[in-house]
Design a protein around this motif. Structure first.
Motif, PDB file in Angstrom:
ATOM      1  N   ASP A  90      -3.679  -2.330  -0.842  1.00 37.46           N
ATOM      2  CA  ASP A  90      -4.444  -3.133   0.121  1.00 37.46           C
ATOM      3  C   ASP A  90      -4.375  -4.619  -0.233  1.00 37.46           C
ATOM      4  O   ASP A  90      -4.201  -5.468   0.653  1.00 37.46           O
ATOM      5  CB  ASP A  90      -5.907  -2.680   0.164  1.00 37.46           C
ATOM      6  CG  ASP A  90      -6.086  -1.303   0.789  1.00 37.46           C
ATOM      7  OD1 ASP A  90      -5.215  -0.883   1.581  1.00 37.46           O
ATOM      8  OD2 ASP A  90      -7.110  -0.656   0.482  1.00 37.46           O
ATOM      9  N   SER A  91      -4.508  -4.940  -1.511  1.00 37.35           N
ATOM     10  CA  SER A  91      -4.440  -6.339  -1.954  1.00 37.35           C
ATOM     11  C   SER A  91      -3.059  -6.928  -1.701  1.00 37.35           C
ATOM     12  O   SER A  91      -2.936  -8.068  -1.246  1.00 37.35           O
ATOM     13  CB  SER A  91      -4.773  -6.446  -3.447  1.00 37.35           C
ATOM     14  OG  SER A  91      -6.096  -6.071  -3.677  1.00 37.35           O
ATOM     15  N   TRP A  92      -2.021  -6.150  -2.011  1.00 40.68           N
ATOM     16  CA  TRP A  92      -0.654  -6.629  -1.788  1.00 40.68           C
ATOM     17  C   TRP A  92      -0.421  -6.867  -0.295  1.00 40.68           C
ATOM     18  O   TRP A  92       0.168  -7.874   0.088  1.00 40.68           O
ATOM     19  CB  TRP A  92       0.357  -5.623  -2.332  1.00 40.68           C
ATOM     20  CG  TRP A  92       1.741  -6.170  -2.392  1.00 40.68           C
ATOM     21  CD1 TRP A  92       2.342  -6.782  -3.459  1.00 40.68           C
ATOM     22  CD2 TRP A  92       2.724  -6.185  -1.332  1.00 40.68           C
ATOM     23  NE1 TRP A  92       3.616  -7.175  -3.130  1.00 40.68           N
ATOM     24  CE2 TRP A  92       3.877  -6.816  -1.824  1.00 40.68           C
ATOM     25  CE3 TRP A  92       2.729  -5.732  -0.022  1.00 40.68           C
ATOM     26  CZ2 TRP A  92       5.014  -6.993  -1.056  1.00 40.68           C
ATOM     27  CZ3 TRP A  92       3.871  -5.918   0.747  1.00 40.68           C
ATOM     28  CH2 TRP A  92       4.997  -6.540   0.235  1.00 40.68           C
ATOM     29  N   GLN A  93      -0.881  -5.943   0.520  1.00 38.23           N
ATOM     30  CA  GLN A  93      -0.729  -6.076   1.970  1.00 38.23           C
ATOM     31  C   GLN A  93      -1.428  -7.336   2.465  1.00 38.23           C
ATOM     32  O   GLN A  93      -0.873  -8.113   3.245  1.00 38.23           O
ATOM     33  CB  GLN A  93      -1.286  -4.855   2.691  1.00 38.23           C
ATOM     34  CG  GLN A  93      -1.265  -5.005   4.194  1.00 38.23           C
ATOM     35  CD  GLN A  93      -2.280  -4.134   4.890  1.00 38.23           C
ATOM     36  OE1 GLN A  93      -2.890  -3.266   4.299  1.00 38.23           O
ATOM     37  NE2 GLN A  93      -2.488  -4.399   6.165  1.00 38.23           N
ATOM     38  N   ALA A  94      -2.658  -7.563   2.026  1.00 33.81           N
ATOM     39  CA  ALA A  94      -3.417  -8.740   2.468  1.00 33.81           C
ATOM     40  C   ALA A  94      -2.724 -10.039   2.059  1.00 33.81           C
ATOM     41  O   ALA A  94      -2.740 -11.014   2.812  1.00 33.81           O
ATOM     42  CB  ALA A  94      -4.827  -8.689   1.890  1.00 33.81           C
ATOM     43  N   ALA A  95      -2.091 -10.045   0.903  1.00 40.56           N
ATOM     44  CA  ALA A  95      -1.450 -11.264   0.410  1.00 40.56           C
ATOM     45  C   ALA A  95      -0.054 -11.475   0.974  1.00 40.56           C
ATOM     46  O   ALA A  95       0.419 -12.620   1.043  1.00 40.56           O
ATOM     47  CB  ALA A  95      -1.376 -11.218  -1.121  1.00 40.56           C
ATOM     48  N   ASN A  96       0.634 -10.410   1.379  1.00 38.11           N
ATOM     49  CA  ASN A  96       2.047 -10.523   1.735  1.00 38.11           C
ATOM     50  C   ASN A  96       2.394 -10.228   3.186  1.00 38.11           C
ATOM     51  O   ASN A  96       3.540 -10.411   3.592  1.00 38.11           O
ATOM     52  CB  ASN A  96       2.889  -9.623   0.832  1.00 38.11           C
ATOM     53  CG  ASN A  96       2.858 -10.083  -0.594  1.00 38.11           C
ATOM     54  OD1 ASN A  96       3.501 -11.052  -0.950  1.00 38.11           O
ATOM     55  ND2 ASN A  96       2.081  -9.399  -1.422  1.00 38.11           N
ATOM     56  N   CYS A  97       1.459  -9.742   3.943  1.00 36.37           N
ATOM     57  CA  CYS A  97       1.708  -9.455   5.362  1.00 36.37           C
ATOM     58  C   CYS A  97       0.927 -10.460   6.201  1.00 36.37           C
ATOM     59  O   CYS A  97      -0.298 -10.355   6.324  1.00 36.37           O
ATOM     60  CB  CYS A  97       1.269  -8.035   5.712  1.00 36.37           C
ATOM     61  SG  CYS A  97       2.291  -6.758   4.984  1.00 36.37           S
ATOM     62  N   PRO A  98       1.616 -11.434   6.775  1.00 35.58           N
ATOM     63  CA  PRO A  98       0.894 -12.442   7.544  1.00 35.58           C
ATOM     64  C   PRO A  98       0.308 -11.859   8.825  1.00 35.58           C
ATOM     65  O   PRO A  98       0.832 -10.906   9.393  1.00 35.58           O
ATOM     66  CB  PRO A  98       1.969 -13.481   7.864  1.00 35.58           C
ATOM     67  CG  PRO A  98       3.262 -12.750   7.764  1.00 35.58           C
ATOM     68  CD  PRO A  98       3.052 -11.647   6.758  1.00 35.58           C
ATOM     69  N   GLY A  99      -0.784 -12.410   9.252  1.00 42.50           N
ATOM     70  CA  GLY A  99      -1.432 -12.000  10.490  1.00 42.50           C
ATOM     71  C   GLY A  99      -1.319 -13.102  11.532  1.00 42.50           C
ATOM     72  O   GLY A  99      -0.672 -14.123  11.305  1.00 42.50           O
ATOM     73  N   GLY A 100      -1.893 -12.870  12.654  1.00 44.15           N
ATOM     74  CA  GLY A 100      -1.908 -13.884  13.699  1.00 44.15           C
ATOM     75  C   GLY A 100      -0.729 -13.762  14.646  1.00 44.15           C
ATOM     76  O   GLY A 100       0.161 -12.948  14.464  1.00 44.15           O
ATOM     77  N   PRO A 101      -0.730 -14.624  15.668  1.00 40.88           N
ATOM     78  CA  PRO A 101       0.279 -14.505  16.727  1.00 40.88           C
ATOM     79  C   PRO A 101       1.673 -14.994  16.329  1.00 40.88           C
ATOM     80  O   PRO A 101       2.648 -14.671  16.979  1.00 40.88           O
ATOM     81  CB  PRO A 101      -0.297 -15.370  17.851  1.00 40.88           C
ATOM     82  CG  PRO A 101      -1.141 -16.379  17.152  1.00 40.88           C
ATOM     83  CD  PRO A 101      -1.708 -15.669  15.953  1.00 40.88           C
ATOM     84  N   ASN A 102       1.805 -15.767  15.270  1.00 44.59           N
ATOM     85  CA  ASN A 102       3.097 -16.349  14.909  1.00 44.59           C
ATOM     86  C   ASN A 102       3.883 -15.547  13.872  1.00 44.59           C
ATOM     87  O   ASN A 102       4.897 -16.022  13.378  1.00 44.59           O
ATOM     88  CB  ASN A 102       2.899 -17.774  14.397  1.00 44.59           C
ATOM     89  CG  ASN A 102       2.380 -18.680  15.475  1.00 44.59           C
ATOM     90  OD1 ASN A 102       2.726 -18.516  16.652  1.00 44.59           O
ATOM     91  ND2 ASN A 102       1.534 -19.627  15.107  1.00 44.59           N
ATOM     92  N   ARG A 103       3.451 -14.375  13.559  1.00 39.28           N
ATOM     93  CA  ARG A 103       4.175 -13.583  12.570  1.00 39.28           C
ATOM     94  C   ARG A 103       5.476 -13.062  13.180  1.00 39.28           C
ATOM     95  O   ARG A 103       5.584 -12.844  14.380  1.00 39.28           O
ATOM     96  CB  ARG A 103       3.313 -12.450  12.032  1.00 39.28           C
ATOM     97  CG  ARG A 103       2.949 -11.417  13.059  1.00 39.28           C
ATOM     98  CD  ARG A 103       2.126 -10.305  12.415  1.00 39.28           C
ATOM     99  NE  ARG A 103       1.804  -9.326  13.419  1.00 39.28           N
ATOM    100  CZ  ARG A 103       0.586  -8.954  13.734  1.00 39.28           C
ATOM    101  NH1 ARG A 103      -0.430  -9.485  13.107  1.00 39.28           N
ATOM    102  NH2 ARG A 103       0.384  -8.060  14.659  1.00 39.28           N
ATOM    103  N   GLN A 104       6.466 -12.807  12.316  1.00 41.22           N
ATOM    104  CA  GLN A 104       7.771 -12.355  12.773  1.00 41.22           C
ATOM    105  C   GLN A 104       7.786 -10.873  13.134  1.00 41.22           C
ATOM    106  O   GLN A 104       8.511 -10.462  14.028  1.00 41.22           O
ATOM    107  CB  GLN A 104       8.818 -12.573  11.682  1.00 41.22           C
ATOM    108  CG  GLN A 104       9.410 -13.950  11.664  1.00 41.22           C
ATOM    109  CD  GLN A 104      10.523 -14.009  10.640  1.00 41.22           C
ATOM    110  OE1 GLN A 104      10.340 -13.649   9.496  1.00 41.22           O
ATOM    111  NE2 GLN A 104      11.681 -14.458  11.073  1.00 41.22           N
ATOM    112  N   PHE A 105       7.033 -10.071  12.390  1.00 41.59           N
ATOM    113  CA  PHE A 105       7.078  -8.629  12.554  1.00 41.59           C
ATOM    114  C   PHE A 105       5.712  -8.109  12.977  1.00 41.59           C
ATOM    115  O   PHE A 105       4.757  -8.858  13.090  1.00 41.59           O
ATOM    116  CB  PHE A 105       7.534  -7.951  11.256  1.00 41.59           C
ATOM    117  CG  PHE A 105       8.884  -8.406  10.800  1.00 41.59           C
ATOM    118  CD1 PHE A 105      10.026  -8.067  11.514  1.00 41.59           C
ATOM    119  CD2 PHE A 105       9.025  -9.185   9.674  1.00 41.59           C
ATOM    120  CE1 PHE A 105      11.280  -8.490  11.106  1.00 41.59           C
ATOM    121  CE2 PHE A 105      10.269  -9.608   9.254  1.00 41.59           C
ATOM    122  CZ  PHE A 105      11.399  -9.268   9.973  1.00 41.59           C
TER     123      PHE A 105
END
Length: 178
Positions: free
Chosen positions: A118-133
Motif C-alpha cells: 500500500d505504501s509503495w503504491q501510494a508513493a509510486n502510482c500517481p493519481g489525478g487526471p494527468n496520469r499516463q496509465f
C-alpha cells in the motif's frame, strides 16, 4: 674435553646461517598470514546480511518470472485472477527459499506484506487526471496497474525473516518489476 674438528665447526656454522636465512624468509609470510585474518570457515567471514541478500536475489528472479506470465495477458476486469496467478507462480519459489538452507542452519520465513505494498503504491502510482496509465491497486502484496485495459504487475512486497546461528533478521522488501 671434546674436540670438534675444524670442518665440523664450519658445517655447524653453515647450518646455523642457513636456518637464519630461512627464518628471515618466513617472517613476511607469517606477518601476511596474521594481517589477512584467515578463517577456515568461509561462511563465517561472510557478512551477517548475506542470507538476506540471497533471499532478495531469489525473490527478484521469482517476481520477474511471475510478472512476465501475467502482465499484458489478463484483462483489468480479471485482476483478482491475475493476482492469484502471480501468487500461485511465486509459491513454489517461496517454498524453495523456505527449505533451501535448513540443513546448514539458516531458516527463511516469507510472507506478503500488504502495508508495504500500500505504501509503495501510494508513493509510486500517481493519481489525478494527468496520469499516463490507469488505476493502481495493491492486493495480497502485489501491486498492479491498469494499462490499456490490461493488468500489469508493478511490484510485490514481502516480509522475510531469516534465522541463523548468529541471530535473527527481519526484512521488508518491495521487488519492482522493471
Amino acid at each position: 674435553m671434546v674436540r670438534v674438528s675444524e670442518a665440523a665447526g664450519e658445517r655447524a656454522q653453515l647450518v646455523l646461517a642457513a636456518a637464519a636465512v630461512v627464518a628471515v624468509a618466513l617472517a613476511p609470510v607469517v606477518v601476511a598470514y596474521l594481517q589477512l585474518g584467515y578463517h577456515g570457515d568461509v561462511t563465517a567471514s561472510e557478512g551477517f546480511d548475506a542470507p538476506g541478500r540471497n533471499a532478495d536475489r531469489l525473490l527478484s528472479r521469482a517476481v520477474h518470472d511471475a510478472a512476465s506470465e501475467v502482465s499484458g495477458d489478463a484483462a483489468w476486469e480479471d485482476r483478482t485472477g491475475a493476482v492469484e496467478s502471480v501468487r500461485d507462480d511465486l509459491e513454489p519459489r517461496l517454498d524453495a527459499l523456505r527449505s533451501s538452507r535448513v540443513e546448514s542452519g539458516t531458516v527463511y520465513r516469507v510472507g506478503d506484506n500488504q502495508s508495504a505494498a500500500d505504501s509503495w503504491q501510494a508513493a509510486n502510482c500517481p493519481g489525478g487526471p494527468n496520469r499516463q496509465f490507469g488505476d493502481c491497486e495493491a492486493r495480497r502484496g502485489v501491486i498492479i496497474q491498469e494499462r490499456s485495459g490490461e493488468v500489469h504487475v508493478l511490484a510485490v512486497a514481502f516480509d522475510v525473516q531469516v534465522t541463523t546461528e548468529r541471530g535473527e533478521m527481519d526484512l521488508t522488501t518491495v521487488v519492482r518489476v522493471v
